[in-house]
Design an enzyme around this catalytic site. Structure first.
Site, PDB file in Angstrom:
ATOM      1  N   HIS A  65      42.704  46.051  42.293  1.00  0.00           N
ATOM      2  CA  HIS A  65      42.927  44.716  42.860  1.00  0.00           C
ATOM      3  C   HIS A  65      44.258  44.597  43.601  1.00  0.00           C
ATOM      4  O   HIS A  65      45.256  45.210  43.231  1.00  0.00           O
ATOM      5  CB  HIS A  65      42.752  43.610  41.812  1.00  0.00           C
ATOM      6  CG  HIS A  65      43.740  43.565  40.696  1.00  0.00           C
ATOM      7  ND1 HIS A  65      44.901  42.830  40.776  1.00  0.00           N
ATOM      8  CD2 HIS A  65      43.743  44.116  39.459  1.00  0.00           C
ATOM      9  CE1 HIS A  65      45.552  42.931  39.629  1.00  0.00           C
ATOM     10  NE2 HIS A  65      44.876  43.722  38.817  1.00  0.00           N
ATOM     11  N   ASP A 180      50.704  46.015  38.480  1.00  0.00           N
ATOM     12  CA  ASP A 180      49.380  45.461  38.203  1.00  0.00           C
ATOM     13  C   ASP A 180      48.945  44.684  39.435  1.00  0.00           C
ATOM     14  O   ASP A 180      49.345  43.550  39.616  1.00  0.00           O
ATOM     15  CB  ASP A 180      49.479  44.570  36.956  1.00  0.00           C
ATOM     16  CG  ASP A 180      48.181  43.899  36.592  1.00  0.00           C
ATOM     17  OD1 ASP A 180      47.164  44.209  37.220  1.00  0.00           O
ATOM     18  OD2 ASP A 180      48.202  43.041  35.691  1.00  0.00           O
ATOM     19  N   GLU A 212      41.847  38.981  41.153  1.00  0.00           N
ATOM     20  CA  GLU A 212      41.557  39.524  39.814  1.00  0.00           C
ATOM     21  C   GLU A 212      42.257  38.731  38.731  1.00  0.00           C
ATOM     22  O   GLU A 212      41.694  38.451  37.679  1.00  0.00           O
ATOM     23  CB  GLU A 212      41.979  41.001  39.755  1.00  0.00           C
ATOM     24  CG  GLU A 212      41.504  41.738  38.490  1.00  0.00           C
ATOM     25  CD  GLU A 212      42.493  41.689  37.325  1.00  0.00           C
ATOM     26  OE1 GLU A 212      42.137  42.155  36.232  1.00  0.00           O
ATOM     27  OE2 GLU A 212      43.620  41.151  37.478  1.00  0.00           O
ATOM     28  N   GLU A 213      43.501  38.363  39.010  1.00  0.00           N
ATOM     29  CA  GLU A 213      44.345  37.747  37.981  1.00  0.00           C
ATOM     30  C   GLU A 213      43.898  36.338  37.606  1.00  0.00           C
ATOM     31  O   GLU A 213      44.390  35.770  36.639  1.00  0.00           O
ATOM     32  CB  GLU A 213      45.817  37.714  38.444  1.00  0.00           C
ATOM     33  CG  GLU A 213      46.428  39.096  38.690  1.00  0.00           C
ATOM     34  CD  GLU A 213      46.658  39.886  37.409  1.00  0.00           C
ATOM     35  OE1 GLU A 213      46.386  39.365  36.315  1.00  0.00           O
ATOM     36  OE2 GLU A 213      47.097  41.049  37.523  1.00  0.00           O
ATOM     37  N   HIS A 323      53.166  41.739  34.311  1.00  0.00           N
ATOM     38  CA  HIS A 323      53.240  40.306  34.608  1.00  0.00           C
ATOM     39  C   HIS A 323      54.670  39.780  34.490  1.00  0.00           C
ATOM     40  O   HIS A 323      54.918  38.748  33.851  1.00  0.00           O
ATOM     41  CB  HIS A 323      52.280  39.500  33.716  1.00  0.00           C
ATOM     42  CG  HIS A 323      50.837  39.747  34.067  1.00  0.00           C
ATOM     43  ND1 HIS A 323      49.833  38.866  33.783  1.00  0.00           N
ATOM     44  CD2 HIS A 323      50.237  40.770  34.719  1.00  0.00           C
ATOM     45  CE1 HIS A 323      48.683  39.337  34.220  1.00  0.00           C
ATOM     46  NE2 HIS A 323      48.900  40.513  34.792  1.00  0.00           N
TER      47      HIS A 323
HETATM   48 CO    CO Z   1      45.398  44.111  36.804  1.00  0.00          CO
END
Ligand code: CO
Length: 360
Positions: A65, A180, A212-213, A323
């Protein structure tokens, strides 16, 4: 020749909160171009690159992603401070005291999430956590109209973390935001580079997903656009190798190779595919880690649930401090993740794919 380190730095530095992935998409489009026969976007913005195989041959889908966790302007206060909505899973504590870029139609605006000075706090207040609803961004505006008219800040503008990626103190660690899932995107691009000269008896789809998140939204639509036979999702894994986290919570370590998820709250891997990846790693003597997580959601779950169901697995690059503005990966893990996925792909043919899809 693909320079992986340069690519990782470029991807980490790109701004792309969920739903606003344009800058990342441009990088991925440029990088994938030499390796694919065609590229298109689906209706929500996921980029689908195709390295085409023979007609009616199996379809292997790689996904990673493009979006990162970010914020979104809610409104500007009369004093010119910015109140925001979170995009993705933030801890309130990770938001305060940081630099941000508000992505306005006039360009980037630098702001900070201010934190009340401890000088005025009681002992009791000092021990408290600051809650999301009270947080704000300071852009140095005189008032609301200065923020809106001069700086161009509007409700709905995305806000990205500011953090420059760099190698950490001469180690193989790379410090940066958004690993991420920019780490997964780098793996995907690296794999497409490694198989570029191969004439394969199947099609490979390199899919860079959006949103995605905030609920695997781009993976949902792109899985329907592709209708894969096999799904390999490439993600940032969860390292459990630093003080304050336990092995029970997460088992990956940096520098110890890629991992596969054996459980997360969105999916269980296909068992044939799990064994296939484990066997492949053994054959090439590549260390492989395992992670069993209680939480976490990832795009593989959407591939798995599309149409009549797809054998899918999540392959990860171990990551510390997900994150947040400052997360760590190890370059060697990215390299070995590419090697693992490349080797898995090169072992496939229509018969092997049929075998993987078989349930006894
Ligand atoms: Co991810």
């Amino acid at each position: 020749m693909l320079n992986l380190e340069t690519l990782l730095l470029e991807l980490s530095n790109a701004q792309g909160p969920s739903g606003f992935e344009s800058e990342v998409r441009q990088i991925v489009r440029k990088e994938l171009k030499p390796y694919v026969t065609s590229m298109e976007t689906d209706g929500v913005g996921s980029l689908i690159g195709l390295k085409t195989g023979p007609p009616n041959s199996p379809k292997i889908m790689l996904s990673a992603h493009m979006d990162e966790v970010g914020l979104l302007v809610r409104y500007v206060t009369p004093d010119g401070f910015i109140k925001f909505q979170t995009l993705g899973g933030w801890l309130d504590q990770a938001i305060i005291g940081q630099r941000w870029q508000i992505m306005t139609s006039k360009g980037g605006v630098l702001g900070i999430t201010g934190i009340k000075t401890p000088h005025v706090m009681s002992a009791d207040e000092r021990g408290k956590i600051f809650k999301g609803e009270g947080l704000f961004i300071d852009v140095g505006a005189k008032d609301k109209s200065d923020a809106e008219d001069r700086l161009g800040i509007k409700p709905g503008d995305p806000i990205a973390p500011c953090a420059k990626a760099e190698k950490l103190n001469g180690s193989d660690f790379i410090l940066g935001k958004a690993w991420d899932d920019r780490a997964g995107l780098a793996v995907m691009i690296g794999v497409m580079d490694s198989i570029k000269d191969k004439d394969l008896p199947f099609s490979v789809y390199a899919v860079a997903t959006v949103q995605e998140e905030i609920g695997l939204r781009g993976a949902h639509t792109s899985s329907y656009a592709v209708h894969p036979d096999i799904g390999l999702n490439l993600e940032s894994g969860v390292a459990g190798d630093y003080p304050s986290i336990s092995q029970y919570e997460a088992q990956e370590k940096l520098g110890a190779g890629p991992a596969i998820f054996l459980h997360d709250s969105s999916m269980l891997p296909n068992l044939n595919l799990r064994d296939f990846v484990i066997e492949t790693a053994k054959e090439i003597d590549l260390p492989l880690q395992f992670n069993v997580l209680s939480g976490y959601g990832q795009d593989g779950a959407e591939m798995q649930k599309a149409f009549e169901g797809t054998p899918a697995i999540n392959i990860t690059v171990p990551t510390r401090y997900l994150h947040s503005h400052n997360s760590l990966i190890n370059l060697k893990d990215v390299e070995s993740a590419i090697k693992l996925v490349e080797t898995c792909i090169l072992k496939l043919d229509p018969a092997v794919v049929e075998g993987l899809k078989n349930f006894d």
